[in-house]
Design an enzyme around this catalytic site. Structure first.
Site, mmCIF file in Angstrom:
data_model
loop_
_atom_site.group_PDB
_atom_site.id
_atom_site.type_symbol
_atom_site.label_atom_id
_atom_site.label_comp_id
_atom_site.label_asym_id
_atom_site.label_seq_id
_atom_site.Cartn_x
_atom_site.Cartn_y
_atom_site.Cartn_z
ATOM 1 N N HIS A 135 34.942 37.323 29.028
ATOM 2 C CA HIS A 135 34.512 38.661 29.424
ATOM 3 C C HIS A 135 33.674 39.278 28.315
ATOM 4 O O HIS A 135 32.687 40.009 28.709
ATOM 5 C CB HIS A 135 35.830 39.382 29.402
ATOM 6 C CG HIS A 135 36.838 39.735 30.295
ATOM 7 N ND1 HIS A 135 36.592 39.528 31.783
ATOM 8 C CD2 HIS A 135 38.310 39.439 30.467
ATOM 9 C CE1 HIS A 135 37.545 39.198 32.775
ATOM 10 N NE2 HIS A 135 38.515 39.297 31.586
ATOM 11 N N HIS A 179 39.928 33.213 28.234
ATOM 12 C CA HIS A 179 39.792 34.066 29.237
ATOM 13 C C HIS A 179 39.013 35.413 28.823
ATOM 14 O O HIS A 179 38.285 35.968 29.318
ATOM 15 C CB HIS A 179 41.080 34.424 29.901
ATOM 16 C CG HIS A 179 41.213 35.736 30.823
ATOM 17 N ND1 HIS A 179 41.113 35.320 32.203
ATOM 18 C CD2 HIS A 179 40.976 36.954 30.720
ATOM 19 C CE1 HIS A 179 41.349 36.626 32.830
ATOM 20 N NE2 HIS A 179 41.127 37.549 32.183
ATOM 21 N N GLU A 180 39.734 35.920 27.771
ATOM 22 C CA GLU A 180 39.086 37.291 27.028
ATOM 23 C C GLU A 180 37.799 36.848 26.397
ATOM 24 O O GLU A 180 36.893 37.899 26.536
ATOM 25 C CB GLU A 180 40.104 37.701 25.929
ATOM 26 C CG GLU A 180 41.431 37.955 26.583
ATOM 27 C CD GLU A 180 41.615 39.353 27.230
ATOM 28 O OE1 GLU A 180 40.251 39.957 27.249
ATOM 29 O OE2 GLU A 180 42.305 39.412 28.136
#
Length: 217
Positions: free
Chosen positions: A27, A23-24
């Site tokens: 980004h 998820h990170e």
């Protein structure tokens, strides 16, 4: 199937770590694509979980969540994004913020596919562990995706809202960010967060289950 705590940790470990860390990383990748190389220069655009793990948020808090029940909660070290370096900061913020939940959507689909594979090899010693890990992966990624889409800064949904609002409203809405985590923790401990999330999580899982023709109950 009832699992003891050791079995739960074994089943949930990989899905939790990759759900949070990818998820990170998503980004960071999106930020680089739109012009901000901060995360890239810090080595945070990586699928290596060690670059993203927060000892408390990625290990301790999810472990306590498994032991105590309730919503599986956790976080990784936030990927640094300098929105001012994006080519079109307000517009590109939408895609940088959305990249995390989209990564969770992709992982939920991946784990559902793993469950489908498990159903196609009955009797195999790998079928049950793969199915259990797949169910854990779908649940974790569904929760993280929908949680992060809540329109509360600094969650991804809050930043998406800021990117879509007119400038004068976006500025005022962004001012909520310093208090966002306190609001989120308050919603968690009062049970309101669960009441908000579970109907959407349940609906998403039902849709995924129907699409793949599998049981995710």
């Amino acid at each position: 199937m009832d699992l003891n705590i050791v079995q739960k940790i074994t089943v949930y470990a990989l899905p939790v770590i990759f759900a949070i860390t990818l998820h990170e990383a998503a980004h960071g990748y999106a930020a680089k694509h739109f012009g901000d190389t901060t995360a890239f220069m810090m080595g945070r655009i990586s699928i290596n979980p060690l670059r993203h793990i927060d000892p408390i948020g990625t290990i301790l808090v999810p472990l306590l969540s498994l032991m105590l029940g309730g919503i599986l909660f956790g976080w990784a070290k936030p990927v640094p994004v300098n929105f001012s370096q994006l080519r079109n900061p307000k517009k590109d913020m939408f895609w940088v913020a959305a990249a995390g939940p989209l990564a969770n959507l992709a992982m939920a689909i991946f784990w559902a596919f793993m469950i489908k594979i498990a159903t196609l090899m009955p009797g195999s010693s790998f079928a049950l562990p793969l199915a259990l890990m797949g169910q854990a992966g779908v649940l974790i990624n569904a929760v993280l995706m929908i949680l992060n889409l809540l329109p509360l800064p600094p969650l991804d949904g809050g930043r998406i809202a800021v990117s879509l609002l007119p400038q004068h409203l976006a500025y005022r809405y962004a001012m909520v960010e310093p208090y966002g985590m306190f609001i989120l923790v308050g919603l968690l401990f009062t049970g309101i967060l669960g009441s908000i999330l579970w109907p959407f999580v349940t609906l998403f899982i039902k849709v995924l289950s129907a699409f793949f023709g599998i049981s995710l109950g």
